[in-house]
Design a protein around this motif. Structure first.
Motif, mmCIF file in Angstrom:
data_model
loop_
_atom_site.group_PDB
_atom_site.id
_atom_site.type_symbol
_atom_site.label_atom_id
_atom_site.label_comp_id
_atom_site.label_asym_id
_atom_site.label_seq_id
_atom_site.Cartn_x
_atom_site.Cartn_y
_atom_site.Cartn_z
ATOM 1 N N ARG A 111 -6.671 4.632 -5.559
ATOM 2 C CA ARG A 111 -7.594 4.620 -4.476
ATOM 3 C C ARG A 111 -9.142 5.164 -4.915
ATOM 4 O O ARG A 111 -10.026 5.127 -4.356
ATOM 5 C CB ARG A 111 -6.933 5.577 -3.378
ATOM 6 N N ILE B 211 2.472 -5.776 -6.605
ATOM 7 C CA ILE B 211 1.288 -4.740 -6.739
ATOM 8 C C ILE B 211 1.346 -3.708 -5.816
ATOM 9 O O ILE B 211 1.748 -3.931 -4.602
ATOM 10 C CB ILE B 211 -0.341 -5.501 -6.527
ATOM 11 N N SER C 39 -0.328 0.462 -4.489
ATOM 12 C CA SER C 39 -1.686 1.277 -4.728
ATOM 13 C C SER C 39 -1.022 2.597 -4.606
ATOM 14 O O SER C 39 0.104 2.794 -3.969
ATOM 15 C CB SER C 39 -2.599 0.989 -3.235
ATOM 16 N N SER D 83 0.881 -1.338 -0.163
ATOM 17 C CA SER D 83 0.040 0.123 -0.046
ATOM 18 C C SER D 83 0.904 1.542 0.036
ATOM 19 O O SER D 83 2.021 1.209 0.464
ATOM 20 C CB SER D 83 -0.979 -0.024 1.156
ATOM 21 N N ILE E 281 -11.117 -0.838 -3.108
ATOM 22 C CA ILE E 281 -9.807 -1.519 -3.189
ATOM 23 C C ILE E 281 -10.029 -3.124 -3.291
ATOM 24 O O ILE E 281 -9.018 -3.866 -4.056
ATOM 25 C CB ILE E 281 -9.123 -1.248 -1.831
ATOM 26 N N HIS F 109 -7.474 -0.744 2.997
ATOM 27 C CA HIS F 109 -6.337 -1.432 2.341
ATOM 28 C C HIS F 109 -5.967 -2.755 2.870
ATOM 29 O O HIS F 109 -5.951 -3.747 2.492
ATOM 30 C CB HIS F 109 -5.062 -0.570 2.248
ATOM 31 N N ALA G 278 -6.143 -7.805 -9.653
ATOM 32 C CA ALA G 278 -4.902 -7.610 -10.076
ATOM 33 C C ALA G 278 -4.016 -9.065 -9.314
ATOM 34 O O ALA G 278 -3.097 -9.218 -10.028
ATOM 35 C CB ALA G 278 -4.316 -6.516 -9.224
ATOM 36 N N GLN H 217 -10.289 -4.144 -7.056
ATOM 37 C CA GLN H 217 -9.273 -3.941 -7.950
ATOM 38 C C GLN H 217 -8.310 -4.879 -7.426
ATOM 39 O O GLN H 217 -7.160 -5.314 -8.267
ATOM 40 C CB GLN H 217 -8.770 -2.475 -7.732
ATOM 41 N N LEU H 218 -7.789 -5.344 -6.295
ATOM 42 C CA LEU H 218 -7.063 -6.322 -5.709
ATOM 43 C C LEU H 218 -7.336 -7.659 -6.277
ATOM 44 O O LEU H 218 -6.484 -8.395 -6.834
ATOM 45 C CB LEU H 218 -6.927 -6.133 -4.123
ATOM 46 N N ILE I 94 -3.203 -0.160 -8.348
ATOM 47 C CA ILE I 94 -4.518 -0.009 -7.665
ATOM 48 C C ILE I 94 -4.626 1.319 -7.280
ATOM 49 O O ILE I 94 -3.758 2.256 -6.689
ATOM 50 C CB ILE I 94 -4.834 -0.713 -6.507
#
Length: 340
Positions: A205, A181, A183, A158, A210, A233, A217, A213-214, A203
């Motif tokens: 915000r 990955i 953010s 994050s 979140i 997160h 991904a 999107q996670l 990702i």
């Protein structure tokens, strides 16, 4: 004492911030340089770090927080943070010499008087100040001591464009992660993270939940989570965790950068039953508190690793208050550093 350095300039808290910290909440005061004690070095600062945790410590209800290496601030107090400077004067037998560079905790000023016991020798030759002042050490320690990255892991970081995140993604890859990955808050930062920092996916915000999107991904789930944000997160990462996932929690920007005022309370709702079923590890971690002895290992490791030291550098003490404001607003990338 050399008359040219009888006085120094120091950034001080002028007034408590009302919401987000503003440049006018700080002031630059010129005062006499304190007389050195028998074990003190006089140091001309060359670089110092700007940390967003300063906003938390400048709040009216601030209190000492373990893991944040400077105290709560009151109006009139001098700010402090990690710095690198050149030794101007030192006592015989101190182990230091005039002209050498040292790291120490008294940034936010042009000259500092520092106990030799709080200084670490850096050397005389060209140095990479971001290796000493940046949070690559925090990320490295978190991923090698706090938890461990294993070959083939999927790692989620994050605030991947921040001081820690800009290093954590790179370090995770060097340690064997197969997919990394991150953010962030803007599309231009996302593009930069993929182009310069090697993130596989980013990702945003402001582009929807979140968790959704996670999942897109990392459809097979997340093995490692390096968290600087907390809140949504952390909840999303927990929902995406694979069996045996390892989470290392380094910050809580949802609290530190809360628009209503900085706080040390960062509540989040997690399903503890799922944590048990998936054999997950969640660890709160501070590199300086838990693994300070490993710092020389980091310095040696990073020299061979070929890392990109992401840094937003500003010139001059006068620009430091604006740099702090911009860092807290999320406008800057990587380590924020003032060069004097």
């Amino acid at each position: 004492m050399n008359r040219a350095i009888e006085r120094c300039r120091t950034v001080r808290l002028l007034t408590y911030p009302d919401g987000m910290i503003q440049p006018d909440d700080l002031t630059i005061a010129e005062t006499g340089l304190p007389g050195p004690g028998p074990n003190d070095l006089i140091i001309r600062n060359r670089w110092f770090r700007v940390s967003i945790s300063t906003r938390l410590m400048a709040s009216p209800d601030a209190q000492a927080v373990e893991g944040i290496p400077f105290p709560a601030l009151r109006p009139g107090d001098a700010l402090a943070d990690g710095a690198i400077g050149e030794v101007v004067a030192c006592p015989p037998g101190s182990g230091f010499e005039v002209g050498a560079f040292v790291s120490h905790p008294l940034g936010w000023r042009d000259y500092a008087v520092v106990d030799a016991g709080h200084c670490v020798a850096v050397g005389r030759g060209p140095i990479e100040p971001a290796a000493y002042l940046g949070h690559g050490w925090t990320a490295y320690a978190a991923l090698t001591r706090g938890i461990q990255v294993r070959p083939g892991d999927t790692v989620f970081v994050s605030s991947g464009a921040g001081a820690i995140g800009s290093m954590a993604g790179q370090i995770a890859r060097k340690l064997g992660a197969a997919r990394v990955i991150g953010s962030t808050g803007s599309a231009d930062k996302a593009d930069w993270m993929k182009a310069d920092l090697g993130y596989d996916a980013v990702i945003l915000r402001n582009r929807g939940p979140i968790a959704d999107q996670l999942k897109a991904a990392a459809p097979a789930g997340v093995d490692v989570f390096v968290d600087m944000v907390g809140g949504e997160h952390l909840a999303a990462a927990a929902a995406a965790a694979r069996e045996g996932a390892r989470f290392v929690l380094l910050g809580a920007l949802t609290a530190e950068l809360n628009v209503a005022g900085a706080s040390i309370a960062a509540p989040v709702e997690l399903d503890s039953f799922q944590l048990i079923l998936r054999d997950m590890t969640l660890r709160g971690y501070s590199a300086d508190r838990d693994s300070a002895e490993g710092f020389p290992e980091w310095i040696a490791w990073q020299r061979e690793a070929g890392l990109h030291f992401a840094c937003s550098k500003v010139q001059g003490l006068e620009r430091a208050p604006q740099a702090l404001h911009d860092a807290c607003e999320g406008r800057l990338r990587g380590l924020v550093m003032v060069e004097l």
